[in-house]
Design an enzyme around this catalytic site. Structure first.
Site, short mmCIF file in Angstrom:
data_model
loop_
_atom_site.label_atom_id
_atom_site.label_comp_id
_atom_site.label_asym_id
_atom_site.label_seq_id
_atom_site.Cartn_x
_atom_site.Cartn_y
_atom_site.Cartn_z
N ASN A 250 -20.08 -16.19 -11.73
CA ASN A 250 -19.96 -17.45 -12.46
C ASN A 250 -20.89 -18.47 -11.83
OD1 ASN A 250 -17.93 -16.59 -14.27
ND2 ASN A 250 -16.39 -16.85 -12.66
N HIS B 172 -20.57 -15.27 -5.22
CA HIS B 172 -19.61 -14.18 -5.07
C HIS B 172 -19.64 -13.36 -6.34
CE1 HIS B 172 -17.64 -17.88 -6.40
NE2 HIS B 172 -16.90 -17.12 -7.21
P1 AMP Z 1 -15.19 -18.70 -9.27
O1 AMP Z 1 -14.27 -19.41 -10.23
O2 AMP Z 1 -16.13 -17.72 -9.92
O3 AMP Z 1 -15.92 -19.68 -8.36
O4 AMP Z 1 -14.27 -17.79 -8.38
C1 AMP Z 1 -13.63 -18.23 -7.24
C2 AMP Z 1 -12.56 -17.21 -6.94
O5 AMP Z 1 -12.17 -17.37 -5.60
C3 AMP Z 1 -11.32 -17.33 -7.81
O6 AMP Z 1 -11.12 -16.12 -8.52
C4 AMP Z 1 -10.21 -17.62 -6.79
O7 AMP Z 1 -8.99 -17.00 -7.13
C5 AMP Z 1 -10.80 -17.06 -5.52
N1 AMP Z 1 -10.32 -17.64 -4.28
C6 AMP Z 1 -10.15 -18.96 -4.00
N2 AMP Z 1 -9.74 -19.11 -2.73
C7 AMP Z 1 -9.64 -17.86 -2.20
C8 AMP Z 1 -9.26 -17.35 -0.93
N3 AMP Z 1 -8.88 -18.16 0.08
N4 AMP Z 1 -9.27 -16.01 -0.75
C9 AMP Z 1 -9.63 -15.20 -1.76
N5 AMP Z 1 -10.01 -15.61 -2.97
C10 AMP Z 1 -10.02 -16.93 -3.19
#
Ligand code: AMP
Ligand code: ZN
Length: 113
Positions: A86, A99
């Protein structure tokens, strides 16, 4: 730098880590959207895909190949899986450290919302 995923990489925030090497870390998403929902990140901070430079090409290749390897380990390789980056607000990016989402283990709809 105040970056959540840099803190995960530096072990300042706990995560459920599924893979690590010199360049890449993979960990389970804290809010999984499918039976497999793994985030594959470069250890070097890059905020968005818009910030990629030609020298980052090997890193991006490693992320993609690692996602496929994790899918193979999970047994979802042949059946299929989805990989998503994203970028910025219209795509819902919330963490500004690139990511690759690896999603699988269920049938996924297309197009996404
Ligand atoms: P995005 O919306 O593509 O930026 O994805 C960010 C992702 O990070 C989301 O799916 C969240 O659920 C995940 N996320 C946020 N904080 C953490 C964390 N501490 N550990 C693992 N995943 C996380
Ligand atoms: Zn970062």
């Amino acid at each position: 730098m105040d970056c959540l995923f840099c803190k995960v990489i530096d072990r300042k925030i706990p995560a459920s880590i599924v893979y690590e090497d010199d360049h890449v870390l993979a960990f389970n998403d804290i809010n999984p959207q499918a039976p497999t929902h793994v985030l594959v990140v470069p250890k070097r901070h890059i905020a968005t895909l818009n910030d990629l430079e030609p020298g980052d090409d090997p890193t991006v290749g490693e992320l993609v190949r690692r996602a496929a390897a994790i899918a193979k380990e999970r047994g979802i390789w042949a059946g299929g899986f989805r990989t998503v980056f994203n970028t910025n607000s219209d795509a819902g990016q919330t963490v500004f450290h690139i990511h690759l989402h690896l999603l699988g283990g269920r049938s996924l709809k297309w197009p996404p919302g």
